[in-house]
Design an enzyme around this catalytic site. Structure first.
Site, PDB file in Angstrom:
ATOM      1  N   ASN A  82      40.732  45.523  75.571  1.00  0.00           N
ATOM      2  CA  ASN A  82      39.405  46.019  75.964  1.00  0.00           C
ATOM      3  C   ASN A  82      38.613  44.961  76.730  1.00  0.00           C
ATOM      4  O   ASN A  82      37.439  45.158  77.017  1.00  0.00           O
ATOM      5  CB  ASN A  82      38.615  46.502  74.741  1.00  0.00           C
ATOM      6  CG  ASN A  82      38.239  45.368  73.808  1.00  0.00           C
ATOM      7  OD1 ASN A  82      38.704  44.241  73.974  1.00  0.00           O
ATOM      8  ND2 ASN A  82      37.403  45.659  72.817  1.00  0.00           N
ATOM      9  N   LYS A 111      36.595  44.253  62.556  1.00  0.00           N
ATOM     10  CA  LYS A 111      37.160  45.581  62.836  1.00  0.00           C
ATOM     11  C   LYS A 111      38.552  45.479  63.458  1.00  0.00           C
ATOM     12  O   LYS A 111      39.462  46.217  63.088  1.00  0.00           O
ATOM     13  CB  LYS A 111      36.222  46.369  63.772  1.00  0.00           C
ATOM     14  CG  LYS A 111      35.009  46.928  63.026  1.00  0.00           C
ATOM     15  CD  LYS A 111      34.000  47.561  63.946  1.00  0.00           C
ATOM     16  CE  LYS A 111      34.415  48.931  64.403  1.00  0.00           C
ATOM     17  NZ  LYS A 111      33.335  49.589  65.182  1.00  0.00           N
ATOM     18  N   TYR A 167      36.625  35.843  60.574  1.00  0.00           N
ATOM     19  CA  TYR A 167      37.947  35.698  61.208  1.00  0.00           C
ATOM     20  C   TYR A 167      39.021  35.503  60.147  1.00  0.00           C
ATOM     21  O   TYR A 167      40.039  36.200  60.133  1.00  0.00           O
ATOM     22  CB  TYR A 167      37.897  34.510  62.157  1.00  0.00           C
ATOM     23  CG  TYR A 167      39.163  34.246  62.943  1.00  0.00           C
ATOM     24  CD1 TYR A 167      39.608  35.134  63.927  1.00  0.00           C
ATOM     25  CD2 TYR A 167      39.908  33.081  62.732  1.00  0.00           C
ATOM     26  CE1 TYR A 167      40.757  34.870  64.663  1.00  0.00           C
ATOM     27  CE2 TYR A 167      41.051  32.816  63.462  1.00  0.00           C
ATOM     28  CZ  TYR A 167      41.472  33.707  64.437  1.00  0.00           C
ATOM     29  OH  TYR A 167      42.607  33.437  65.167  1.00  0.00           O
ATOM     30  N   GLY A 172      44.576  38.459  77.219  1.00  0.00           N
ATOM     31  CA  GLY A 172      44.046  37.183  76.715  1.00  0.00           C
ATOM     32  C   GLY A 172      44.958  36.030  77.080  1.00  0.00           C
ATOM     33  O   GLY A 172      45.951  36.187  77.798  1.00  0.00           O
ATOM     34  N   PHE A 173      44.609  34.868  76.553  1.00  0.00           N
ATOM     35  CA  PHE A 173      45.365  33.634  76.824  1.00  0.00           C
ATOM     36  C   PHE A 173      46.820  33.783  76.339  1.00  0.00           C
ATOM     37  O   PHE A 173      47.768  33.806  77.138  1.00  0.00           O
ATOM     38  CB  PHE A 173      44.616  32.475  76.153  1.00  0.00           C
ATOM     39  CG  PHE A 173      45.434  31.251  75.887  1.00  0.00           C
ATOM     40  CD1 PHE A 173      46.105  30.601  76.919  1.00  0.00           C
ATOM     41  CD2 PHE A 173      45.516  30.732  74.596  1.00  0.00           C
ATOM     42  CE1 PHE A 173      46.864  29.466  76.655  1.00  0.00           C
ATOM     43  CE2 PHE A 173      46.254  29.592  74.339  1.00  0.00           C
ATOM     44  CZ  PHE A 173      46.943  28.966  75.357  1.00  0.00           C
ATOM     45  N   THR A 185      46.820  26.511  69.663  1.00  0.00           N
ATOM     46  CA  THR A 185      47.674  26.578  70.852  1.00  0.00           C
ATOM     47  C   THR A 185      46.796  26.406  72.087  1.00  0.00           C
ATOM     48  O   THR A 185      45.666  26.892  72.119  1.00  0.00           O
ATOM     49  CB  THR A 185      48.428  27.922  70.866  1.00  0.00           C
ATOM     50  OG1 THR A 185      49.213  27.998  69.666  1.00  0.00           O
ATOM     51  CG2 THR A 185      49.347  28.050  72.057  1.00  0.00           C
TER      52      THR A 185
HETATM   53  P1  NAD Z   1      41.986  35.431  73.605  1.00  0.00           P
HETATM   54  O1  NAD Z   1      40.563  35.641  73.264  1.00  0.00           O
HETATM   55  O2  NAD Z   1      42.321  34.758  74.888  1.00  0.00           O
HETATM   56  O3  NAD Z   1      42.793  36.803  73.577  1.00  0.00           O
HETATM   57  C1  NAD Z   1      42.470  37.862  72.723  1.00  0.00           C
HETATM   58  C2  NAD Z   1      42.563  39.153  73.519  1.00  0.00           C
HETATM   59  O4  NAD Z   1      42.313  40.258  72.643  1.00  0.00           O
HETATM   60  C3  NAD Z   1      41.539  39.249  74.645  1.00  0.00           C
HETATM   61  O5  NAD Z   1      42.156  39.629  75.841  1.00  0.00           O
HETATM   62  C4  NAD Z   1      40.557  40.301  74.152  1.00  0.00           C
HETATM   63  O6  NAD Z   1      39.917  40.985  75.213  1.00  0.00           O
HETATM   64  C5  NAD Z   1      41.464  41.186  73.321  1.00  0.00           C
HETATM   65  N1  NAD Z   1      40.752  41.982  72.301  1.00  0.00           N
HETATM   66  C6  NAD Z   1      39.908  41.520  71.329  1.00  0.00           C
HETATM   67  N2  NAD Z   1      39.462  42.554  70.584  1.00  0.00           N
HETATM   68  C7  NAD Z   1      40.065  43.669  71.062  1.00  0.00           C
HETATM   69  C8  NAD Z   1      40.027  45.044  70.713  1.00  0.00           C
HETATM   70  N3  NAD Z   1      39.263  45.495  69.705  1.00  0.00           N
HETATM   71  N4  NAD Z   1      40.783  45.923  71.426  1.00  0.00           N
HETATM   72  C9  NAD Z   1      41.558  45.502  72.442  1.00  0.00           C
HETATM   73  N5  NAD Z   1      41.631  44.204  72.840  1.00  0.00           N
HETATM   74  C10 NAD Z   1      40.891  43.303  72.161  1.00  0.00           C
HETATM   75  O7  NAD Z   1      42.633  34.640  72.370  1.00  0.00           O
HETATM   76  P2  NAD Z   1      44.085  34.012  72.194  1.00  0.00           P
HETATM   77  O8  NAD Z   1      43.940  32.573  71.960  1.00  0.00           O
HETATM   78  O9  NAD Z   1      44.989  34.481  73.282  1.00  0.00           O
HETATM   79  O10 NAD Z   1      44.519  34.656  70.814  1.00  0.00           O
HETATM   80  C11 NAD Z   1      45.404  35.763  70.768  1.00  0.00           C
HETATM   81  C12 NAD Z   1      45.771  36.077  69.337  1.00  0.00           C
HETATM   82  O11 NAD Z   1      46.411  34.952  68.728  1.00  0.00           O
HETATM   83  C13 NAD Z   1      44.563  36.409  68.446  1.00  0.00           C
HETATM   84  O12 NAD Z   1      44.915  37.444  67.561  1.00  0.00           O
HETATM   85  C14 NAD Z   1      44.320  35.123  67.700  1.00  0.00           C
HETATM   86  O13 NAD Z   1      43.712  35.363  66.451  1.00  0.00           O
HETATM   87  C15 NAD Z   1      45.735  34.588  67.543  1.00  0.00           C
HETATM   88  N6  NAD Z   1      45.725  33.122  67.381  1.00  0.00           N
HETATM   89  C16 NAD Z   1      45.514  32.308  68.453  1.00  0.00           C
HETATM   90  C17 NAD Z   1      45.494  30.927  68.271  1.00  0.00           C
HETATM   91  C18 NAD Z   1      45.292  29.978  69.423  1.00  0.00           C
HETATM   92  O14 NAD Z   1      45.254  28.767  69.198  1.00  0.00           O
HETATM   93  N7  NAD Z   1      45.204  30.423  70.649  1.00  0.00           N
HETATM   94  C19 NAD Z   1      45.660  30.392  67.000  1.00  0.00           C
HETATM   95  C20 NAD Z   1      45.838  31.263  65.923  1.00  0.00           C
HETATM   96  C21 NAD Z   1      45.894  32.633  66.129  1.00  0.00           C
END
Ligand code: NAD
Ligand code: UDP
Length: 313
Positions: free
Chosen positions: A32, A91, A145, A10-11, A175
């Site tokens: 995944n 989940k 969420y 992910g990001f 972020t």
């Molecule tokens: P994103 O969607 O880019 O990354 C999330 C990643 O998790 C993806 O690559 C996705 O494929 C993977 N994923 C989701 N469900 C899954 C599963 N069941 N099994 C395996 N992989 C799975 O989002 P992000 O912005 O990079 O966020 C990453 C984490 O940081 C998350 O937990 C999010 O809640 C937390 N977060 C992000 C922010 C933000 O501003 N970016 C703010 C608060 C919290």
């Protein structure tokens, strides 16, 4: 260290993988690809110390060999994504966190949870410090969420207290940066892509709601500081500089030189009216604070979207 990063494609997770590999750690990314992309990790293909496991962490996780830290970042994170994937989101926050904690316990590893400012809901205390319990609608659409992350925090503390495993809970505030998905629906990606393609910028509501935007490099520095500490937290990791959404729209138009108009669309249900982290704890215990100004972070992010859109064309 040998570190497991769930959500590594992910990001945020991919930037975390980069930072850990740069300092010489071994990294196992587990993802995944439900909202992530292998493109975020393509530059690491064949890199020493890096491997990728395609797996849903809501199912039992098996990682062979020793593990020093488990960083649980897997979860849909953009409101568009978690509203489209409500059950997967619940989940991965519950079963997924349980599996990751089990892995950490089994390996004797430190566990880091990517929690969120959304645990404060639509906050009635401003700015938000860690001792504020929040104002969440459990049965509203965002509840999938918010409550998943609140459960994840509770489970993390239960493992810490009952099994003595080292944990760190990071409450991450909005972020942004390169590798956000152009279509993920978040405000920075939407505005940047809209401005660069000459489409109107969609401000939801009257644009007076506020967010505090943290550049990804700063965020990762804070997370790595938490990993290196003994702090269980929760600890806010975000940028305390607060802006209205309307201000952000104006800034993106100015920085892109776009001719795009600004239009209004309905405010999503339970959209928080204001959000700004109190980062006194991160400053004092982790010695961390953000250093990248919004204009500089946005310039990098807009440049990245410009290149991505050019490539797609
Ligand atoms: P994103 O969607 O880019 O990354 C999330 C990643 O998790 C993806 O690559 C996705 O494929 C993977 N994923 C989701 N469900 C899954 C599963 N069941 N099994 C395996 N992989 C799975 O989002 P992000 O912005 O990079 O966020 C990453 C984490 O940081 C998350 O937990 C999010 O809640 C937390 N977060 C992000 C922010 C933000 O501003 N970016 C703010 C608060 C919290
Ligand atoms: N927003 C907006 N236009 C968009 C996308 C989002 O006005 O095209 C608003 C949204 O209503 C919220 C803020 O921008 O008030 C931040 O939204 P985002 O989805 O980035 O994250 P959130 O902080 O709500 O999780």
């Amino acid at each position: 260290m040998r570190v497991v990063v769930t959500g590594g494609a992910g990001f945020l997770g991919s930037h975390l993988c980069d930072r850990l590999l740069d300092r010489g750690d071994e990294v196992v990314a587990v993802d995944n690809l439900v909202t992530g992309s292998m493109a975020n990790l393509a530059h690491l293909d064949g890199s020493r110390g890096f491997s990728m496991l395609r797996h849903d962490v809501s199912q039992h996780i098996r990682v062979d060999g020793s593990v020093d830290a488990v960083l649980h970042f897997a979860s849909p994170a953009s409101p568009r994504d978690y509203l489209e994937l409500p059950i997967q989101t619940l989940k991965v926050g519950s079963l997924g966190t349980h599996n990751c904690l089990g892995l950490a316990k089994d390996k004797g590893a430190r566990f880091l949870l990517a929690s969120t400012s959304e645990v404060y809901g639509d906050p009635q205390v401003h700015p938000q410090a860690e001792d504020y319990w929040g104002h969440v609608n459990p049965v509203g659409p965002r509840g999938v969420y918010d409550e998943a992350k609140r459960f994840a925090e509770a489970l993390t503390m239960a493992y810490h207290r009952a099994h003595g495993i080292g944990v760190g809970i990071a409450r991450i505030f909005n972020t942004y940066g390169p590798r956000m998905r152009p279509s993920d629906g978040r405000v920075v990606s939407n505005f940047a892509v809209q401005a660069l393609t000459g489409r109107p910028l969609t401000v939801y509501g009257d644009g007076s709601q506020t967010r505090s935007f943290c550049y990804v490099d700063d965020e990762v520095t804070g997370l790595v500081a938490l990993l290196a500490s003994n702090l269980a937290g929760p600890v806010n990791i975000g940028n305390p500089e607060e802006h209205t959404v309307a201000e952000l729209a104006e800034l993106v138009i100015e920085m892109t030189g776009s001719q795009s108009a600004i239009i209004r669309e309905p405010l999503p249900v339970d959209d928080p009216a204001q959000r700004r982290p109190d980062i006194a704890l991160a400053r004092s215990v982790l010695g961390w604070e953000p250093t990248v100004a919004l204009a500089d972070g946005l310039a990098n992010t807009i440049g990245w979207f410009r290149r991505e859109l050019g490539r797609a064309r």
